[in-house]
Design a protein around this motif. Sequence first.
Motif, short mmCIF file in Angstrom:
data_model
loop_
_atom_site.label_atom_id
_atom_site.label_comp_id
_atom_site.label_asym_id
_atom_site.label_seq_id
_atom_site.Cartn_x
_atom_site.Cartn_y
_atom_site.Cartn_z
N ILE A 127 10.52 13.86 41.29
CA ILE A 127 9.55 13.83 42.51
C ILE A 127 7.99 13.68 42.10
O ILE A 127 7.58 12.43 42.95
N ARG A 128 7.34 14.31 41.31
CA ARG A 128 6.12 14.13 41.15
C ARG A 128 5.77 12.54 40.58
O ARG A 128 4.89 11.79 41.00
N ALA A 172 6.60 10.05 43.18
CA ALA A 172 5.40 9.52 44.28
C ALA A 172 4.25 9.05 43.69
O ALA A 172 3.60 8.23 44.29
N GLY A 173 4.00 9.33 42.55
CA GLY A 173 2.85 8.37 41.60
C GLY A 173 3.30 6.90 41.59
O GLY A 173 2.27 6.09 41.94
N LEU A 193 5.18 5.51 43.66
CA LEU A 193 5.22 5.16 45.14
C LEU A 193 3.87 4.74 45.68
O LEU A 193 3.61 3.72 46.33
N ILE A 194 2.74 5.71 45.14
CA ILE A 194 1.40 5.28 45.65
C ILE A 194 1.06 4.01 45.13
O ILE A 194 0.53 3.23 45.70
N VAL A 195 1.15 3.78 43.85
CA VAL A 195 0.83 2.27 43.31
C VAL A 195 1.63 1.22 43.79
O VAL A 195 0.93 0.24 43.99
N PHE A 219 3.17 1.12 46.75
CA PHE A 219 2.68 0.72 48.25
C PHE A 219 1.34 0.27 48.17
O PHE A 219 0.70 -0.74 49.05
N ILE A 220 0.28 0.65 47.18
CA ILE A 220 -0.98 -0.12 47.17
C ILE A 220 -0.85 -1.61 46.74
O ILE A 220 -1.48 -2.36 47.51
N MET A 276 2.58 -3.28 36.60
CA MET A 276 2.32 -2.12 37.27
C MET A 276 3.25 -1.04 37.15
O MET A 276 3.23 -0.03 36.81
N TYR A 290 -5.71 6.93 32.03
CA TYR A 290 -5.34 6.11 32.99
C TYR A 290 -6.09 5.02 33.58
O TYR A 290 -5.81 3.72 34.07
N VAL A 307 -2.40 0.41 35.29
CA VAL A 307 -2.03 -0.34 36.69
C VAL A 307 -2.72 -1.55 37.14
O VAL A 307 -2.57 -2.25 38.14
#
Lengths: 269, 284
Positions: free
Chosen positions: B36-37, B40-41, B43-45, B47-48, B67, B199, B205
């Motif tokens: 999950i963690r 989720a990371g 998914l964040i990038v 969706f960005i 990315m 990072y 990314v």
Amino acid sequence: MLDNLVLNLRVAYARLWVRVKGGNREPEWLVAEMFIPVLTLSAYVFMYRMLHAPPEFTGFVVIGGTMIAFWVNVLWNMSAQFYWEKETGNLEIYLVAPISRMAILLGMALGGFVNTTLRAVAILAAGILIFQVPFSLSEPVTALLMFFLTIVALYALGMLFASLFLLYGREAWHTANLFQEPVYFLSGSYFPTSSLPFFLQLLASFIPLTFGLDGIRQVVILNKGIADVWLNVLVLVVFIFVLLPLSKVALNYMENLGKKEGRLTLRWQ
Amino acid sequence: MAVSTILKAVKQAIWVGWKVETNWADPLVFAIYYLIRPLAGLLIVGFIYLIGSGATGVFNPNYFAFMFIGNSFFIYVVQIMTTMGMLIHDDRSHYEVLKHIYLAPSSLWWYILGRALNGVVNASISLLLTLGFGVAIFQGLLHQQIPINWFSVNFPVLALSLVLGMICFVALGFLLCGINIMTSRVQFMLSEYVSGILYLFGGVVFLPEILPSWGQAISNALPITYFLRTIRFAFLNQAGSAFQTDLLYLAVTTLATILVGVGAFKIAMYKARKDGLIDRKEEY
């Protein structure tokens, strides 16, 4: 009744004082809590720049990164606090004292709010100065109202989570861990949630931060007013009125369960 | 020290690490937790990318793949730094076993190495799950093309990059252990600092070329930059990419990290023994 109120206010103040004093006694912590969020936030700003996205997206990221500081504080310095207290032997002292658990949590919340606001202001200032965020604010009172309601709703949620830590050890610790990135994602910390698929928007609507962030961004970046964000205000008020009593019930329930199972003073779970 | 003793110590440490990491949950819950963690990371990038591209109307699937791979393989950094960044604190102050491990016939070095390798195993599980679910979500559900041919991955380059990368990150982890032996105040933030810096400057990314010149200089000095370049070469088969040069830079920066990480840990252990820090307990 009045004596009881005064006693519990003194408890809240005492816990606030410890939190503020403890949270700021070590400069390395202070610097880390300001500096580390800026690193991630910067990476996402550069991502938007690589995509040639409009400048307001930079503002979205900076506001999101700033508000995340409060969410992290709620998770680790509010919810998980009972875990620390259990490990260090303080929890049993709290439980035998003739005070309300909610007063302790209120003190933690207020202390956490003071500390995190200091850090959040620094993150916001860094974001604005480094990335030249285009803010457009015509209703500062609405922005403050949105911010205040978001914070109260978040800390109410934190009080609810705190009850879990009365009973559980590592499971709750990992659960708190689990609530970081997924909440960043669902609440739209780095992008507007209106772009998420419906199912994810539905999930996001269970998190107060989603409505708070959306409202604050609308007011601060998109120059909208109370007429545009009244629904966000309403939802946050509902969250507060539901979460606060629920957290009190959950605390009592978990405390009783913890007593029955003998887990209130259990270390190294 | 006999090789068999070393191997036994490493094996036991991996086992201890696995037990400590997993004994709070059943295997399914553990797998979900490890998915999950990082997902989720991702998914964040993801969706960005989707939202940022949607705003400009320009979608570049090659950038998405860049990315996607970068963020997914960054799991190794996060996992190893988290494991090794908290190890000394957990064993010294929380579980109070560091002194016993120090007194055991084997060396603390091999114990830490074993715990780090457990972190590598956990990160690998996490990576495979994240890649699988990431492809299913973005390609399957959101119809975002990811231009990666999963059947033509250059496995020798991938394996070589992974081996060098893991050695490098574990060496960096030894540096964190060394710092944590000396102080009990920074364990919660140290891994976050390292992960955050890598990072931002490691080309995870976005291309480091869009950083200011001083940022590019930092990026060029970091092994993560070359690690991700060679990993991307293995997956994306970029023709004409100077992957041999990147591999060489990865090897050189890894060697430098080993010298710094191992050297710092050795000095820290010497000082810790001298100053009586090995069993110092502080409530943090």
